[in-house]
Design a protein around this motif. Structure first.
Motif, PDB file in Angstrom:
ATOM      1  N   TYR A 121       0.827  -1.141  -0.083  1.00 50.65           N
ATOM      2  CA  TYR A 121       0.010  -0.106  -0.141  1.00 50.65           C
ATOM      3  C   TYR A 121       0.804   1.441  -0.095  1.00 50.65           C
ATOM      4  O   TYR A 121       0.475   2.154  -0.684  1.00 50.65           O
ATOM      5  CB  TYR A 121      -0.759  -0.189   1.108  1.00 50.65           C
ATOM      6  N   CYS A 134      -5.116   1.229  -6.583  1.00 53.68           N
ATOM      7  CA  CYS A 134      -6.163  -0.013  -6.994  1.00 53.68           C
ATOM      8  C   CYS A 134      -6.048  -1.144  -5.910  1.00 53.68           C
ATOM      9  O   CYS A 134      -4.760  -1.064  -5.287  1.00 53.68           O
ATOM     10  CB  CYS A 134      -5.966  -0.630  -8.444  1.00 53.68           C
ATOM     11  N   TYR A 135      -6.966  -2.161  -5.705  1.00 56.83           N
ATOM     12  CA  TYR A 135      -7.019  -3.112  -4.801  1.00 56.83           C
ATOM     13  C   TYR A 135      -7.169  -4.378  -5.309  1.00 56.83           C
ATOM     14  O   TYR A 135      -7.963  -4.392  -6.177  1.00 56.83           O
ATOM     15  CB  TYR A 135      -7.686  -2.804  -3.397  1.00 56.83           C
ATOM     16  N   GLN A 136      -6.696  -5.335  -4.830  1.00 58.92           N
ATOM     17  CA  GLN A 136      -7.219  -6.886  -5.008  1.00 58.92           C
ATOM     18  C   GLN A 136      -7.568  -7.175  -3.465  1.00 58.92           C
ATOM     19  O   GLN A 136      -6.941  -6.666  -2.636  1.00 58.92           O
ATOM     20  CB  GLN A 136      -5.810  -7.642  -5.630  1.00 58.92           C
ATOM     21  N   ARG A 137      -8.286  -8.293  -3.663  1.00 54.72           N
ATOM     22  CA  ARG A 137      -8.735  -8.780  -2.306  1.00 54.72           C
ATOM     23  C   ARG A 137      -8.106 -10.314  -2.411  1.00 54.72           C
ATOM     24  O   ARG A 137      -8.670 -11.059  -3.226  1.00 54.72           O
ATOM     25  CB  ARG A 137     -10.215  -8.824  -2.009  1.00 54.72           C
ATOM     26  N   LEU A 176      -6.643  -6.812   1.689  1.00 55.49           N
ATOM     27  CA  LEU A 176      -6.523  -6.015   0.445  1.00 55.49           C
ATOM     28  C   LEU A 176      -5.029  -6.120   0.119  1.00 55.49           C
ATOM     29  O   LEU A 176      -4.097  -6.233   0.872  1.00 55.49           O
ATOM     30  CB  LEU A 176      -6.788  -4.854   0.651  1.00 55.49           C
ATOM     31  N   HIS A 177      -4.950  -5.940  -1.203  1.00 49.20           N
ATOM     32  CA  HIS A 177      -3.154  -5.801  -1.876  1.00 49.20           C
ATOM     33  C   HIS A 177      -3.303  -4.520  -2.535  1.00 49.20           C
ATOM     34  O   HIS A 177      -4.216  -4.235  -3.526  1.00 49.20           O
ATOM     35  CB  HIS A 177      -2.957  -7.075  -2.563  1.00 49.20           C
ATOM     36  N   GLY A 178      -2.393  -3.512  -2.393  1.00 52.49           N
ATOM     37  CA  GLY A 178      -2.430  -2.351  -2.934  1.00 52.49           C
ATOM     38  C   GLY A 178      -1.395  -2.253  -4.129  1.00 52.49           C
ATOM     39  O   GLY A 178      -0.280  -2.868  -4.559  1.00 52.49           O
ATOM     40  N   ASP A 222       1.961  -3.135 -10.493  1.00 49.84           N
ATOM     41  CA  ASP A 222       2.278  -3.541  -9.150  1.00 49.84           C
ATOM     42  C   ASP A 222       3.657  -3.590  -8.797  1.00 49.84           C
ATOM     43  O   ASP A 222       4.405  -4.246  -9.200  1.00 49.84           O
ATOM     44  CB  ASP A 222       1.819  -4.775  -9.117  1.00 49.84           C
ATOM     45  N   VAL A 247      -6.980   1.164   4.699  1.00 52.41           N
ATOM     46  CA  VAL A 247      -5.590   0.875   4.610  1.00 52.41           C
ATOM     47  C   VAL A 247      -4.900   1.825   5.370  1.00 52.41           C
ATOM     48  O   VAL A 247      -3.883   1.469   6.231  1.00 52.41           O
ATOM     49  CB  VAL A 247      -5.198   1.206   3.058  1.00 52.41           C
TER      50      VAL A 247
END
Length: 192
Positions: free
Chosen positions: A74, A94-97, A109-111, A126, A168
């Motif tokens: 993040y 953006c984020y992924q779960r 979450l992944h940032g 990324d 976050v």
């Protein structure tokens, strides 16, 4: 696009250190894609992922990430957004779960970032940092993210945010040790 070009508390490219690094990275770039690649590679390869390297302090603001050369995904996305925005490139968050343990709960979450490239539109990148089993690259228009979605409760969240999610920020500002962040990674509930 103005929202994706602004300085803010966490994407603080008005900080002299961040502005200086942004200018330095721009000097070697001949065009927009080279500039984005240069900033991406700097954050991916030169800023160490806090958990991978077990490094404190926990950082959140772009200027702190740069100063300490460490951050969770993040925080690294905040620095990448700041470097690109300082150079006039619209950049969002953006984020992924994802599953923390690669197989069911818990989730977190992944940032990452989305950058607006004139030849391709919005393109996700990324800068988390590579390690064995993780290889994120910059190859527009093909995305090469650190993680892919592999199960039903994981998601690529479609939003491109101009500012970090409160969940976050709350975790990064509440905990002062990388292990405490890891054991309290932010998540959001899925709707529907």
């Amino acid at each position: 696009m103005n929202r994706y070009l602004e300085t803010s508390t966490y994407i603080d490219f008005d900080d002299p250190g961040v502005a200086g690094k942004a200018a330095e990275l721009a000097r070697s770039a001949g065009n927009e894609e080279e500039l984005v690649r240069s900033c991406f590679l700097f954050v991916r390869d030169e800023i160490r992922h806090s958990w991978d390297f077990q490094l404190n302090p926990v950082t959140c603001k772009a200027s702190h990430v740069l100063r300490h050369a460490t951050g969770y995904c993040y925080a690294k996305s905040h620095l990448l957004a700041a470097l690109l925005r300082a150079n006039g490139i619209p950049t969002g968050l953006c984020y992924q779960r994802l599953s923390v343990n690669d197989g069911g709960p818990p989730y977190c979450l992944h940032g990452l970032n989305a950058v607006f490239l004139h030849n391709h539109g919005w393109y996700r990148i990324d800068a988390r940092g590579n390690r064995p089993g993780i290889c994120a690259e910059f190859h527009p228009p093909r995305e090469a993210l650190a993680f892919s979605i592999r199960e039903r409760e994981e998601r690529d969240l479609p939003e491109i945010w101009p500012e970090p999610l409160p969940e976050v920020i709350g975790v990064l500002e509440r905990y002062r040790d990388v292990a405490l962040v890891f054991h309290n990674l932010p998540d959001i509930p899925l709707l529907g």
